[in-house]
Design a protein around this motif. Structure first.
Motif, mmCIF file in Angstrom:
data_model
loop_
_atom_site.group_PDB
_atom_site.id
_atom_site.type_symbol
_atom_site.label_atom_id
_atom_site.label_comp_id
_atom_site.label_asym_id
_atom_site.label_seq_id
_atom_site.Cartn_x
_atom_site.Cartn_y
_atom_site.Cartn_z
ATOM 1 N N LEU A 119 0.783 -1.228 0.000
ATOM 2 C CA LEU A 119 0.000 0.000 0.000
ATOM 3 C C LEU A 119 0.821 1.287 0.000
ATOM 4 O O LEU A 119 0.366 2.306 -0.536
ATOM 5 C CB LEU A 119 -0.960 0.011 1.204
ATOM 6 C CG LEU A 119 -1.883 -1.207 1.332
ATOM 7 C CD1 LEU A 119 -2.852 -1.016 2.492
ATOM 8 C CD2 LEU A 119 -2.632 -1.484 0.038
ATOM 9 N N SER A 120 2.008 1.265 0.580
ATOM 10 C CA SER A 120 2.813 2.492 0.619
ATOM 11 C C SER A 120 3.191 3.015 -0.760
ATOM 12 O O SER A 120 3.264 4.233 -0.964
ATOM 13 C CB SER A 120 4.084 2.269 1.458
ATOM 14 O OG SER A 120 3.750 2.112 2.822
ATOM 15 N N PRO A 121 3.457 2.147 -1.759
ATOM 16 C CA PRO A 121 3.852 2.657 -3.077
ATOM 17 C C PRO A 121 2.726 3.320 -3.880
ATOM 18 O O PRO A 121 3.001 3.941 -4.917
ATOM 19 C CB PRO A 121 4.356 1.408 -3.812
ATOM 20 C CG PRO A 121 4.625 0.397 -2.748
ATOM 21 C CD PRO A 121 3.621 0.678 -1.691
ATOM 22 N N VAL A 122 1.469 3.189 -3.444
ATOM 23 C CA VAL A 122 0.338 3.711 -4.225
ATOM 24 C C VAL A 122 0.411 5.233 -4.344
ATOM 25 O O VAL A 122 0.548 5.938 -3.341
ATOM 26 C CB VAL A 122 -1.002 3.297 -3.580
ATOM 27 C CG1 VAL A 122 -2.166 4.008 -4.254
ATOM 28 C CG2 VAL A 122 -1.177 1.780 -3.662
ATOM 29 N N GLU A 123 0.309 5.726 -5.577
ATOM 30 C CA GLU A 123 0.392 7.171 -5.816
ATOM 31 C C GLU A 123 -0.802 7.716 -6.589
ATOM 32 O O GLU A 123 -1.021 8.930 -6.610
ATOM 33 C CB GLU A 123 1.688 7.503 -6.581
ATOM 34 C CG GLU A 123 2.946 7.206 -5.778
ATOM 35 C CD GLU A 123 4.200 7.580 -6.553
ATOM 36 O OE1 GLU A 123 4.118 7.764 -7.799
ATOM 37 O OE2 GLU A 123 5.277 7.663 -5.917
ATOM 38 N N THR A 124 -1.562 6.840 -7.250
ATOM 39 C CA THR A 124 -2.693 7.312 -8.050
ATOM 40 C C THR A 124 -3.960 6.564 -7.657
ATOM 41 O O THR A 124 -3.901 5.430 -7.135
ATOM 42 C CB THR A 124 -2.447 7.102 -9.554
ATOM 43 O OG1 THR A 124 -2.433 5.690 -9.834
ATOM 44 C CG2 THR A 124 -1.125 7.729 -9.981
ATOM 45 N N ALA A 125 -5.125 7.167 -7.945
ATOM 46 C CA ALA A 125 -6.400 6.538 -7.634
ATOM 47 C C ALA A 125 -6.569 5.225 -8.390
ATOM 48 O O ALA A 125 -7.214 4.292 -7.894
ATOM 49 C CB ALA A 125 -7.534 7.501 -7.966
ATOM 50 N N GLU A 126 -5.982 5.143 -9.576
ATOM 51 C CA GLU A 126 -6.110 3.934 -10.393
ATOM 52 C C GLU A 126 -5.400 2.736 -9.761
ATOM 53 O O GLU A 126 -5.728 1.584 -10.074
ATOM 54 C CB GLU A 126 -5.549 4.186 -11.796
ATOM 55 C CG GLU A 126 -6.369 5.129 -12.662
ATOM 56 C CD GLU A 126 -6.266 6.584 -12.208
ATOM 57 O OE1 GLU A 126 -7.222 7.344 -12.460
ATOM 58 O OE2 GLU A 126 -5.238 6.954 -11.588
ATOM 59 N N GLU A 127 -4.430 2.984 -8.909
ATOM 60 C CA GLU A 127 -3.669 1.904 -8.279
ATOM 61 C C GLU A 127 -4.329 1.368 -7.016
ATOM 62 O O GLU A 127 -3.972 0.289 -6.532
ATOM 63 C CB GLU A 127 -2.268 2.399 -7.912
ATOM 64 C CG GLU A 127 -1.403 2.821 -9.072
ATOM 65 C CD GLU A 127 -0.097 3.429 -8.569
ATOM 66 O OE1 GLU A 127 0.931 2.726 -8.632
ATOM 67 O OE2 GLU A 127 -0.108 4.588 -8.110
ATOM 68 N N VAL A 128 -5.274 2.113 -6.462
ATOM 69 C CA VAL A 128 -5.811 1.795 -5.135
ATOM 70 C C VAL A 128 -6.438 0.407 -5.074
ATOM 71 O O VAL A 128 -6.100 -0.407 -4.208
ATOM 72 C CB VAL A 128 -6.831 2.868 -4.694
ATOM 73 C CG1 VAL A 128 -7.627 2.387 -3.484
ATOM 74 C CG2 VAL A 128 -6.113 4.165 -4.359
ATOM 75 N N GLU A 129 -7.369 0.120 -5.969
ATOM 76 C CA GLU A 129 -8.129 -1.127 -5.860
ATOM 77 C C GLU A 129 -7.237 -2.358 -6.018
ATOM 78 O O GLU A 129 -7.351 -3.321 -5.250
ATOM 79 C CB GLU A 129 -9.263 -1.149 -6.886
ATOM 80 C CG GLU A 129 -10.197 -2.340 -6.705
ATOM 81 C CD GLU A 129 -11.514 -2.185 -7.461
ATOM 82 O OE1 GLU A 129 -12.230 -3.185 -7.595
ATOM 83 O OE2 GLU A 129 -11.818 -1.049 -7.906
#
Length: 211
Positions: free
Chosen positions: A78-88
């Protein structure tokens, strides 16, 4: 009481975990813990007042070790997530690592099965352990994990990736959604079905918190 050397402390924590998880609090004995730990009963009584004191130390130690592994999973996925598209996709991958095919927590984490058995013992003995011990156990384990997940969610909300008013509440909701299973407890669930339940739980969470 004098301070235990680290190696002996680790041995007693490991032996205590093995015995309490196997026998339960009521049936476990200091003699059995000493045998499993490779130390004498005298050594245990020199550093712990009684069996409840050993149990309190073991559950806090085990909770801390498991929490470290869970927090590492959070950081990796979860820490590397930077965009809304990556969340799910990140939440789905995390949940698949976090839960096993039966919906139990801590999939793939060393001594997870023994730790889950201890959680059952903590619930059964809560009235005898006292609020201070229960609070210490919670803060060492599940409380730390929830706080880290809440921190991630709060960061995502600040970055505009999700709309979250209460990060801690969102962390609890997420945990419940991804751990939901059909049927009664301990029902067999296939790997494919488990993955589908996780995916749907994540999707509901994300849709409920879309900006």
């Amino acid at each position: 009481m004098s301070r235990l050397r680290p190696a002996k402390h680790e041995a007693i924590m490991a032996g205590g975990l093995e015995v309490f998880a196997r026998d339960g609090f009521a049936r476990a004995s200091i003699d059995a813990i000493a045998t499993a730990s490779g130390v004498s009963t005298r050594t245990i009584y020199k550093h712990f007042a009684d069996k409840p004191a050993v149990f309190a130390a073991v559950i806090v130690d085990s909770a801390g070790r498991v929490a470290e592994a869970e927090i590492a999973l959070i950081d990796r996925h979860l820490s590397p997530v930077e965009t809304a598209e990556e969340v799910e996709s990140a939440l789905r991958a995390f949940a698949l690592d976090w839960l096993d095919d039966a919906g139990d927590w801590l999939a793939g984490i060393p001594h997870a099965t023994a730790h889950r058995a201890l959680i059952g013992q903590v619930r059964a003995e809560a009235g005898h352990l006292g609020t201070d011990v229960i609070a210490e156990w919670w803060q060492a384990g599940a409380g730390r994990v929830r706080a880290e997940l809440s921190r991630i969610f709060a960061g995502w909300a600040e970055a505009g990736l999700l709309r979250i008013a209460d990060a801690e509440r969102a962390a609890v909701h997420f945990s419940r959604l991804v751990s939901a299973l059909p049927g009664p407890p301990a029902s067999p669930v296939s790997v494919t079905e488990r993955a589908a339940w996780i995916a749907e739980g994540v999707a509901v969470f994300v849709r409920g918190h879309q900006p």
